[in-house]
Scaffold this motif. Structure first.
Motif, PDB file in Angstrom:
ATOM      1  N   ALA A  85      38.508  31.501  18.625  1.00 34.64           N
ATOM      2  CA  ALA A  85      37.630  31.481  19.793  1.00 34.64           C
ATOM      3  C   ALA A  85      36.295  30.793  19.534  1.00 34.64           C
ATOM      4  O   ALA A  85      35.474  30.694  20.447  1.00 34.64           O
ATOM      5  CB  ALA A  85      37.387  32.897  20.292  1.00 34.64           C
ATOM      6  N   ILE A  86      36.085  30.292  18.341  1.00 34.35           N
ATOM      7  CA  ILE A  86      34.785  29.688  18.028  1.00 34.35           C
ATOM      8  C   ILE A  86      34.487  28.506  18.942  1.00 34.35           C
ATOM      9  O   ILE A  86      33.410  28.424  19.533  1.00 34.35           O
ATOM     10  CB  ILE A  86      34.716  29.271  16.538  1.00 34.35           C
ATOM     11  N   GLU A  87      35.435  27.583  19.072  1.00 34.90           N
ATOM     12  CA  GLU A  87      35.186  26.386  19.886  1.00 34.90           C
ATOM     13  C   GLU A  87      35.018  26.729  21.362  1.00 34.90           C
ATOM     14  O   GLU A  87      34.104  26.232  22.020  1.00 34.90           O
ATOM     15  CB  GLU A  87      36.309  25.365  19.702  1.00 34.90           C
ATOM     16  N   SER A  88      35.883  27.593  21.890  1.00 34.12           N
ATOM     17  CA  SER A  88      35.759  27.936  23.313  1.00 34.12           C
ATOM     18  C   SER A  88      34.476  28.719  23.580  1.00 34.12           C
ATOM     19  O   SER A  88      33.817  28.496  24.593  1.00 34.12           O
ATOM     20  CB  SER A  88      36.978  28.726  23.787  1.00 34.12           C
ATOM     21  N   ASP A 128      40.789  35.703  15.898  1.00 35.87           N
ATOM     22  CA  ASP A 128      40.339  36.321  17.140  1.00 35.87           C
ATOM     23  C   ASP A 128      41.579  36.656  17.956  1.00 35.87           C
ATOM     24  O   ASP A 128      42.599  35.966  17.859  1.00 35.87           O
ATOM     25  CB  ASP A 128      39.429  35.354  17.898  1.00 35.87           C
ATOM     26  N   ARG A 129      41.487  37.692  18.763  1.00 34.79           N
ATOM     27  CA  ARG A 129      42.645  38.144  19.533  1.00 34.79           C
ATOM     28  C   ARG A 129      42.303  38.296  21.008  1.00 34.79           C
ATOM     29  O   ARG A 129      41.280  38.878  21.352  1.00 34.79           O
ATOM     30  CB  ARG A 129      43.130  39.486  18.990  1.00 34.79           C
ATOM     31  N   LEU A 130      43.203  37.796  21.817  1.00 37.30           N
ATOM     32  CA  LEU A 130      43.160  37.979  23.260  1.00 37.30           C
ATOM     33  C   LEU A 130      44.322  38.913  23.596  1.00 37.30           C
ATOM     34  O   LEU A 130      45.449  38.672  23.154  1.00 37.30           O
ATOM     35  CB  LEU A 130      43.334  36.638  23.968  1.00 37.30           C
ATOM     36  N   THR A 131      44.049  39.982  24.345  1.00 41.99           N
ATOM     37  CA  THR A 131      45.083  40.982  24.609  1.00 41.99           C
ATOM     38  C   THR A 131      45.243  41.217  26.106  1.00 41.99           C
ATOM     39  O   THR A 131      44.261  41.376  26.827  1.00 41.99           O
ATOM     40  CB  THR A 131      44.725  42.316  23.917  1.00 41.99           C
ATOM     41  N   LEU A 132      46.484  41.232  26.528  1.00 43.74           N
ATOM     42  CA  LEU A 132      46.862  41.633  27.889  1.00 43.74           C
ATOM     43  C   LEU A 132      47.723  42.885  27.742  1.00 43.74           C
ATOM     44  O   LEU A 132      48.720  42.856  27.012  1.00 43.74           O
ATOM     45  CB  LEU A 132      47.665  40.534  28.588  1.00 43.74           C
ATOM     46  N   THR A 133      47.354  43.946  28.411  1.00 47.74           N
ATOM     47  CA  THR A 133      48.061  45.216  28.263  1.00 47.74           C
ATOM     48  C   THR A 133      48.561  45.704  29.614  1.00 47.74           C
ATOM     49  O   THR A 133      47.822  45.694  30.597  1.00 47.74           O
ATOM     50  CB  THR A 133      47.105  46.276  27.674  1.00 47.74           C
ATOM     51  N   GLY A 134      49.820  46.113  29.628  1.00 52.08           N
ATOM     52  CA  GLY A 134      50.370  46.759  30.812  1.00 52.08           C
ATOM     53  C   GLY A 134      50.754  45.835  31.950  1.00 52.08           C
ATOM     54  O   GLY A 134      50.741  46.262  33.103  1.00 52.08           O
TER      55      GLY A 134
END
Length: 120
Positions: free
Chosen positions: A39-42, A3-9
């Motif tokens: 991200a399964i547990e969260s 799973d990916r969490l992305t912050l852009t800019g």
């Protein structure tokens, strides 16, 4: 599965660069970060402590940009990657540092470095 969490800019003014005037005057830096997590547990627990708090991470990245000048954007990218990986839920990260005001004598759109780092 990843799973990916992305912050852009993410934008901040830093004093990084090889030339003395870059360190004195400062300039804009823009950062994109992707964090690989499980991200399964969260998600199943709805518990913020089981993931990477993106608000906190964003503030930490801005701090990394605004403090302790370095010569190279590669060094800044490494610093940011270490910050990302300091979060227990982060498995690996991709960090792109953009330097849109780089001192280049010809017209250009952007200069950037992208690094990928993970836990050993």
């Amino acid at each position: 599965m990843t799973d990916r969490l992305t912050l852009t800019g993410l934008r901040a003014r830093g004093h990084h660069g090889f030339f003395d005037y870059e360190k004195q005057q400062g300039q804009l830096f823009v950062v994109d970060v992707t964090v690989e997590i499980d991200a399964i547990e969260s998600a199943s627990s709805d518990d913020l402590d089981k993931t990477v708090h993106y608000g906190v991470l964003a503030e930490q990245i801005v701090h990394d940009i605004e403090h302790e000048p370095v010569d190279l954007i590669e060094t800044l990218a490494e610093r940011i990657a270490a910050t990302v990986l300091s979060h227990p839920a982060a498995r690996s990260t991709s960090v792109t540092v953009h330097k849109p005001e780089a001192p280049i004598a010809v017209p250009f759109g952007d200069v950037s470095i992208t690094i990928e780092r993970g836990r050993p």
